[in-house]
Design a protein around this motif. Structure first.
Motif, PDB file in Angstrom:
ATOM      1  N   ALA A 153      -9.926   9.637  -4.760  1.00  0.00           N
ATOM      2  CA  ALA A 153      -9.526  10.822  -4.001  1.00  0.00           C
ATOM      3  C   ALA A 153      -8.697  10.472  -2.779  1.00  0.00           C
ATOM      4  O   ALA A 153      -7.887  11.278  -2.314  1.00  0.00           O
ATOM      5  CB  ALA A 153     -10.759  11.617  -3.590  1.00  0.00           C
ATOM      6  N   THR A 154      -8.883   9.265  -2.249  1.00  0.00           N
ATOM      7  CA  THR A 154      -8.165   8.859  -1.045  1.00  0.00           C
ATOM      8  C   THR A 154      -7.058   7.846  -1.316  1.00  0.00           C
ATOM      9  O   THR A 154      -6.425   7.365  -0.385  1.00  0.00           O
ATOM     10  CB  THR A 154      -9.142   8.250  -0.022  1.00  0.00           C
ATOM     11  N   ARG A 155      -6.843   7.489  -2.575  1.00  0.00           N
ATOM     12  CA  ARG A 155      -5.800   6.518  -2.951  1.00  0.00           C
ATOM     13  C   ARG A 155      -5.974   5.229  -2.136  1.00  0.00           C
ATOM     14  O   ARG A 155      -5.077   4.764  -1.428  1.00  0.00           O
ATOM     15  CB  ARG A 155      -4.413   7.122  -2.719  1.00  0.00           C
ATOM     16  N   SER A 156      -7.127   4.625  -2.272  1.00  0.00           N
ATOM     17  CA  SER A 156      -7.482   3.506  -1.409  1.00  0.00           C
ATOM     18  C   SER A 156      -6.870   2.183  -1.881  1.00  0.00           C
ATOM     19  O   SER A 156      -6.393   2.061  -3.009  1.00  0.00           O
ATOM     20  CB  SER A 156      -9.008   3.362  -1.338  1.00  0.00           C
ATOM     21  N   ALA A 157      -6.898   1.232  -0.988  1.00  0.00           N
ATOM     22  CA  ALA A 157      -6.500  -0.142  -1.284  1.00  0.00           C
ATOM     23  C   ALA A 157      -7.639  -1.058  -0.880  1.00  0.00           C
ATOM     24  O   ALA A 157      -8.441  -0.723  -0.009  1.00  0.00           O
ATOM     25  CB  ALA A 157      -5.222  -0.513  -0.530  1.00  0.00           C
ATOM     26  N   GLY A 158      -7.725  -2.208  -1.526  1.00  0.00           N
ATOM     27  CA  GLY A 158      -8.786  -3.163  -1.234  1.00  0.00           C
ATOM     28  C   GLY A 158      -8.238  -4.467  -0.704  1.00  0.00           C
ATOM     29  O   GLY A 158      -7.023  -4.691  -0.686  1.00  0.00           O
ATOM     30  N   GLN A 159      -9.133  -5.337  -0.284  1.00  0.00           N
ATOM     31  CA  GLN A 159      -8.717  -6.600   0.316  1.00  0.00           C
ATOM     32  C   GLN A 159      -7.965  -7.495  -0.666  1.00  0.00           C
ATOM     33  O   GLN A 159      -7.186  -8.343  -0.255  1.00  0.00           O
ATOM     34  CB  GLN A 159      -9.946  -7.323   0.868  1.00  0.00           C
ATOM     35  N   ALA A 160      -8.198  -7.314  -1.964  1.00  0.00           N
ATOM     36  CA  ALA A 160      -7.513  -8.121  -2.974  1.00  0.00           C
ATOM     37  C   ALA A 160      -6.446  -7.325  -3.720  1.00  0.00           C
ATOM     38  O   ALA A 160      -6.018  -7.710  -4.800  1.00  0.00           O
ATOM     39  CB  ALA A 160      -8.531  -8.688  -3.974  1.00  0.00           C
ATOM     40  N   SER A 161      -5.995  -6.220  -3.127  1.00  0.00           N
ATOM     41  CA  SER A 161      -5.058  -5.347  -3.834  1.00  0.00           C
ATOM     42  C   SER A 161      -3.665  -5.938  -3.977  1.00  0.00           C
ATOM     43  O   SER A 161      -2.895  -5.493  -4.825  1.00  0.00           O
ATOM     44  CB  SER A 161      -4.979  -3.980  -3.138  1.00  0.00           C
ATOM     45  N   THR A 162      -3.314  -6.924  -3.166  1.00  0.00           N
ATOM     46  CA  THR A 162      -2.039  -7.596  -3.388  1.00  0.00           C
ATOM     47  C   THR A 162      -2.024  -8.251  -4.768  1.00  0.00           C
ATOM     48  O   THR A 162      -0.998  -8.272  -5.443  1.00  0.00           O
ATOM     49  CB  THR A 162      -1.780  -8.650  -2.296  1.00  0.00           C
ATOM     50  N   GLY A 163      -3.193  -8.726  -5.207  1.00  0.00           N
ATOM     51  CA  GLY A 163      -3.284  -9.360  -6.525  1.00  0.00           C
ATOM     52  C   GLY A 163      -3.638  -8.403  -7.639  1.00  0.00           C
ATOM     53  O   GLY A 163      -2.985  -8.363  -8.691  1.00  0.00           O
ATOM     54  N   TYR A 164      -4.692  -7.593  -7.446  1.00  0.00           N
ATOM     55  CA  TYR A 164      -5.193  -6.724  -8.515  1.00  0.00           C
ATOM     56  C   TYR A 164      -4.519  -5.355  -8.545  1.00  0.00           C
ATOM     57  O   TYR A 164      -4.609  -4.642  -9.543  1.00  0.00           O
ATOM     58  CB  TYR A 164      -6.704  -6.513  -8.346  1.00  0.00           C
ATOM     59  N   GLY A 165      -3.881  -4.964  -7.460  1.00  0.00           N
ATOM     60  CA  GLY A 165      -3.291  -3.638  -7.366  1.00  0.00           C
ATOM     61  C   GLY A 165      -4.187  -2.683  -6.610  1.00  0.00           C
ATOM     62  O   GLY A 165      -5.401  -2.855  -6.551  1.00  0.00           O
ATOM     63  N   ARG A 166      -3.575  -1.652  -6.019  1.00  0.00           N
ATOM     64  CA  ARG A 166      -4.328  -0.593  -5.373  1.00  0.00           C
ATOM     65  C   ARG A 166      -5.074   0.207  -6.424  1.00  0.00           C
ATOM     66  O   ARG A 166      -4.847   0.052  -7.623  1.00  0.00           O
ATOM     67  CB  ARG A 166      -3.367   0.318  -4.600  1.00  0.00           C
ATOM     68  N   ILE A 167      -5.944   1.114  -5.986  1.00  0.00           N
ATOM     69  CA  ILE A 167      -6.730   1.881  -6.952  1.00  0.00           C
ATOM     70  C   ILE A 167      -5.821   2.730  -7.839  1.00  0.00           C
ATOM     71  O   ILE A 167      -6.099   2.923  -9.027  1.00  0.00           O
ATOM     72  CB  ILE A 167      -7.790   2.754  -6.239  1.00  0.00           C
ATOM     73  N   ASP A 168      -4.706   3.239  -7.297  1.00  0.00           N
ATOM     74  CA  ASP A 168      -3.810   4.049  -8.118  1.00  0.00           C
ATOM     75  C   ASP A 168      -3.148   3.227  -9.214  1.00  0.00           C
ATOM     76  O   ASP A 168      -2.742   3.785 -10.238  1.00  0.00           O
ATOM     77  CB  ASP A 168      -2.770   4.783  -7.260  1.00  0.00           C
ATOM     78  N   ASP A 169      -3.026   1.923  -9.029  1.00  0.00           N
ATOM     79  CA  ASP A 169      -2.486   1.057 -10.073  1.00  0.00           C
ATOM     80  C   ASP A 169      -3.478   0.854 -11.214  1.00  0.00           C
ATOM     81  O   ASP A 169      -3.083   0.414 -12.305  1.00  0.00           O
ATOM     82  CB  ASP A 169      -2.130  -0.316  -9.493  1.00  0.00           C
ATOM     83  N   LEU A 170      -4.754   1.139 -10.975  1.00  0.00           N
ATOM     84  CA  LEU A 170      -5.805   0.850 -11.949  1.00  0.00           C
ATOM     85  C   LEU A 170      -6.225   2.083 -12.746  1.00  0.00           C
ATOM     86  O   LEU A 170      -7.024   1.969 -13.674  1.00  0.00           O
ATOM     87  CB  LEU A 170      -7.030   0.280 -11.224  1.00  0.00           C
TER      88      LEU A 170
END
Length: 573
Positions: free
Chosen positions: A235-252
């Protein structure tokens, strides 16, 4: 059912057990630098600083552990008829109006949220808290609430730092919080296609543990990981500490189900589609103003066999940012990339109280190599041993060529141990009389340096003019080929009795500087209530009108999370 107990820190982060604490040396150093007039909270303050009125001391004691029974709470205003209808759908246990439930859903975890709760003000609390058990119940409840003109706020982990879960009645008869804690299962896993189906109420840490049993990972680790939910991430289109590698939540995100007051919107989990504009993009980041996410199909990854986190030093933040740009544009970015500016690097050393990165690698070593007072970076790689080593070696060559100094694995291990500690430490700093807040943005590499300076200078100028000069630290935490994020942390002495006004002043100055500097008003904290005034600058008036039109179609009575995301129409403003 949500595990609401008296030991839950409804006025702070997490629970009382295993809370990290600041070392006494860090407390004393911050008290001196910020001019905190602390009581007996653990500092070595002068007698002058410890002088307080009895009322002030009592207020601080209440802030450290406020009593639930003393919270100012309005009487519930949910009409008997709609309450009985909700109980017929959810069962009596699924409709709660008790003090703990209402206070625990009165706000999120932003600095102003906690200031209000610590002052025993829960005047914005919902009139009831609802706990649906199935997707069908969510849909039925939304239809009933829309018909009765009752505002509804979807609630996951309640970790919003932008006012995203604060109930807002806006002329409605009542307001309720829709807690999704019962929809908390990992429903299915397709190991062949590497995808998993989740209920929205499952907490990130539990989702990760469930995936680990199958040798998988989502790879999404925001700082709120221990408390926030999958539905909240989406709902908030969040990003995580490893999102440079795994992608943001919207990428998943592969597929979604969204319950609205007028029906269910289903996005089928396709690997890709050209069937018109993406409805998935419309739902992700919608912050509950269109409906309630009731199911999500997400891409997952094979769990890494190994994780390596290491430290690097740069002579300046600008030098480190340029090194990170080269990594991103060469396709050599690490999975975790974090570069602290000089102030945040120094602040981290002070908060560590002798156990910092600087102490571990040796101040003398940094001075000898010309890196005293520079910027510290953490880079992390996850994967199989040989491939991980190859990626690490390539990145190291780029970092060294850009002026980086390798610090080894110990700084990385130190960061890993404390990666989720900041919200707990914020509570302690507030106990000591500090204003503590964070804000984030992102911009192109060309604009990043000026944006960093502009936001920092705006905060320093505005807060210094109030007589509370701040410490303003910043780090880069997400890399893209075309730009990066900036995450600011602000510390200042709080103005007793004027905390909210002080915060609003700082927030406005920083947000204006972000827009002027070409940054996004939010990279991963969402819009909520706090960023609404700057939403028009982000998407334009036509963009705002387009979103309003969509909301009008799926939420004709406007009951879904009113007062969030969308600025009010100009005629109303």
């Amino acid at each position: 059912m949500s595990e609401l107990t008296e030991d839950a820190r409804w006025w702070g982060w997490g629970r009382e057990d295993d809370r990290p604490a600041l070392p006494p040396a860090a407390v004393a150093a911050l008290a001196e630098e910020l001019g905190l007039a602390m009581g007996g909270a653990g500092g070595a303050e002068s007698a002058q600083r410890r002088a307080r009125t009895e009322a002030h001391a009592e207020a601080e004691a209440s802030a450290r552990e406020p009593a639930l029974e003393r919270v100012r709470l309005p009487e519930p205003r949910l009409a008997q008829g709609i309450r009985e209808r909700l109980e017929s759908i959810l069962g009596a246990e699924g409709v709660r109006i008790d003090r703990l439930a209402r206070v625990s859903h009165a706000a999120g975890k932003s600095y102003p949220d906690l200031v209000r709760l610590r002052s025993l003000d829960a005047s914005e609390a919902p009139d009831a808290v609802l706990y649906p058990r199935t997707r069908a119940e969510v849909s039925e409840v939304l239809a009933a609430l829309s018909e009765a003109r009752v505002a509804v706020v979807p609630f996951g982990g309640g970790t919003s730092v932008v006012g995203g879960v604060a109930p807002a009645r806006h002329g409605f008869a009542a307001a309720v919080s829709l807690d999704l804690a019962r929809l908390d299962r990992l429903q299915a896993i397709d190991t062949h296609s590497l995808r998993a189906i989740f209920g929205p109420g499952i907490v990130g840490a539990r989702a990760e543990a469930a995936l680990a049993e199958h040798g998988l990972t989502l790879g999404h680790f925001p700082q709120s990981f221990e408390l926030a939910t999958i539905g909240g991430f989406l709902a908030t289109r969040s990003a995580g500490q490893a999102s440079t590698g795994y992608g943001r939540i919207d990428d998943l995100v592969l597929g979604l189900r969204l319950a609205t007051p007028v029906g269910e919107l289903v996005v089928r989990p396709m690997p890709a589609s050209a069937a018109g504009p993406s409805l998935r993009e419309l739902i992700v980041g919608s912050e509950g103003v269109l409906g309630v996410i009731t199911e999500a199909t997400l891409a997952v990854h094979r769990a890494p066999a190994e994780r390596r986190y290491e430290g690097w030093s740069f002579r300046s933040f600008e030098q480190g940012a340029e090194a990170f740009r080269e990594l991103a544009q060469a396709g050599a970015a690490p999975d975790i990339a974090r570069l602290s500016d000089e102030e945040e690097s120094r602040l981290s050393a002070a908060l560590a109280g002798g156990g910092s990165v600087f102490e571990r690698v040796g101040r003398a070593y940094l001075r000898a190599r010309g890196h005293a007072g520079g910027s510290i970076a953490i880079v992390g790689f996850e994967g199989e041993g040989r491939e991980l080593a190859r990626r690490g070696a390539r990145a190291a060559r780029i970092l060294r060529r850009a002026g980086g100094l390798a610090l080894g694995a110990r700084p990385g291990r130190t960061w890993e141990r404390g990666r989720y500690a900041a919200p707990y430490l914020r509570d302690e700093l507030m106990d000591l009389g500090a204003m503590v807040d964070t804000l984030e943005t992102a911009a192109s590499w060309s604009d990043l340096g000026a944006l960093h300076r502009g936001v920092r200078d705006a905060l320093r100028s505005r807060l210094s003019a109030r007589g509370t000069p701040p410490l303003v630290g910043c780090h880069i935490s997400h890399l893209y080929p075309h730009g990066a994020s900036l995450y600011f942390t602000i510390l200042a002495r709080s103005e007793q009795g004027l905390e909210i006004e002080q915060w609003q002043d700082a927030k406005s100055a920083a947000s204006d500087a972000i827009v002027a500097g070409g940054g996004t008003i939010t990279h991963h904290h969402a819009v909520g209530r706090d960023h609404r005034p700057w939403m028009g600058a982000e998407v334009g008036e036509l963009g705002v009108e387009l979103l309003r039109s969509v909301k009008g179609r799926v939420d004709p009575n406007g009951v879904m999370n009113p007062g969030k995301l969308l600025p009010p129409p100009a005629v109303d403003a």
